[in-house]
Design a protein around this motif. Structure first.
Motif, mmCIF file in Angstrom:
data_model
loop_
_atom_site.group_PDB
_atom_site.id
_atom_site.type_symbol
_atom_site.label_atom_id
_atom_site.label_comp_id
_atom_site.label_asym_id
_atom_site.label_seq_id
_atom_site.Cartn_x
_atom_site.Cartn_y
_atom_site.Cartn_z
ATOM 1 N N SER A 65 116.059 -36.421 48.869
ATOM 2 C CA SER A 65 115.027 -35.762 48.006
ATOM 3 C C SER A 65 114.167 -35.458 48.159
ATOM 4 N N PRO A 66 112.662 -34.813 47.602
ATOM 5 C CA PRO A 66 113.072 -33.878 46.578
ATOM 6 C C PRO A 66 113.322 -32.080 47.264
ATOM 7 N N GLY A 67 114.934 -32.121 47.947
ATOM 8 C CA GLY A 67 114.961 -31.746 48.754
ATOM 9 C C GLY A 67 114.707 -30.839 49.943
ATOM 10 N N ALA A 68 113.494 -31.909 50.700
ATOM 11 C CA ALA A 68 113.138 -31.640 51.906
ATOM 12 C C ALA A 68 114.454 -31.863 52.348
ATOM 13 N N PRO A 69 114.141 -31.145 54.538
ATOM 14 C CA PRO A 69 115.062 -31.046 54.958
ATOM 15 C C PRO A 69 114.958 -32.206 55.671
ATOM 16 N N ILE A 70 116.491 -32.588 55.967
ATOM 17 C CA ILE A 70 116.040 -34.491 57.425
ATOM 18 C C ILE A 70 116.798 -33.920 57.971
ATOM 19 N N GLU A 71 117.606 -33.189 58.145
ATOM 20 C CA GLU A 71 118.574 -33.036 59.658
ATOM 21 C C GLU A 71 119.297 -31.455 59.467
ATOM 22 N N VAL A 72 119.635 -31.241 60.785
ATOM 23 C CA VAL A 72 120.477 -30.075 60.761
ATOM 24 C C VAL A 72 121.691 -30.279 62.257
#
Length: 150
Positions: A120-127
Motif C-alpha cells: 500500500s498504497p500501490g507502490a511496487p515492492i517485488e517483481v
C-alpha cells in the motif's frame, strides 16, 4: 511443499523491464533471490524474485531467515500484506539451466509468469518471475478476468 534457495544476491543487474516494474532506473542494482519449489520431491517451479533493496534493505537477510519464504520475509521487515497487480504469462522452451534445475527435457515447454507485487498504497515492492513445469500446473482464470484476455 519444500522451497530451497539457490542464489541470493544484493547487487544484481536487472533487465529494463524488471527495473521499470520496480520503478527503478535500468542501471540500478536490485536484490535477487532464486528459489526452487518441490512438491512431493518433484521440482515444479523456479522462482526469481527481484527487490528494491534501497527501499527494503533487510529483505534478503529476512528471506535467509524464513526457510526461505518471501511472504514471511516481508512480514518480518514490516510489510504485513501485499497484492499482485499484474501477471504476464507466456509459454516457451526452457533454457538449459532451467531444464536442468527443473529436471525436464529441454524440449518440454515451461510457463513463464512475470508478476508485479505491490504494497500500500500501490507502490511496487517485488517483481517475481516463475518458470513452471507445464506438466505440473493448471491455470485457472476466473470469470471476471475473461474480459481482460487478449
Amino acid at each position: 511443499m519444500r522451497i530451497t534457495a539457490l542464489k541470493v544476491s544484493g547487487a544484481k543487474s536487472a533487465s529494463a523491464q524488471i527495473a521499470k516494474m520496480l520503478n527503478l532506473n535500468a542501471r540500478d542494482k536490485v536484490g535477487f533471490a532464486e528459489l526452487i519449489h518441490h512438491v512431493n520431491d518433484v521440482p515444479t517451479a523456479l522462482g526469481r524474485h527481484y527487490f528494491n533493496t534501497r527501499k527494503f534493505p533487510d529483505i534478503l537477510n529476512a528471506i535467509s531467515q524464513t526457510s526461505p519464504s518471501v511472504p514471511d520475509a516481508f512480514r518480518r521487515i514490516g510489510v504485513p500484506d501485499y497484492a499482485r497487480r499484474s501477471t504476464f504469462v507466456k509459454v516457451r522452451q526452457p533454457t538449459a539451466y532451467e531444464a536442468l534445475v527443473l529436471e525436464i527435457p529441454p524440449t518440454q515447454p515451461v510457463l513463464e509468469l512475470l508478476g508485479q507485487n505491490v504494497g500500500s498504497p500501490g507502490a511496487p515492492i517485488e517483481v517475481t518471475e516463475a518458470i513452471v513445469r507445464a506438466d505440473t500446473v493448471k491455470l485457472q482464470i476466473e470469470g471476471h478476468q475473461v474480459d481482460h484476455l487478449v
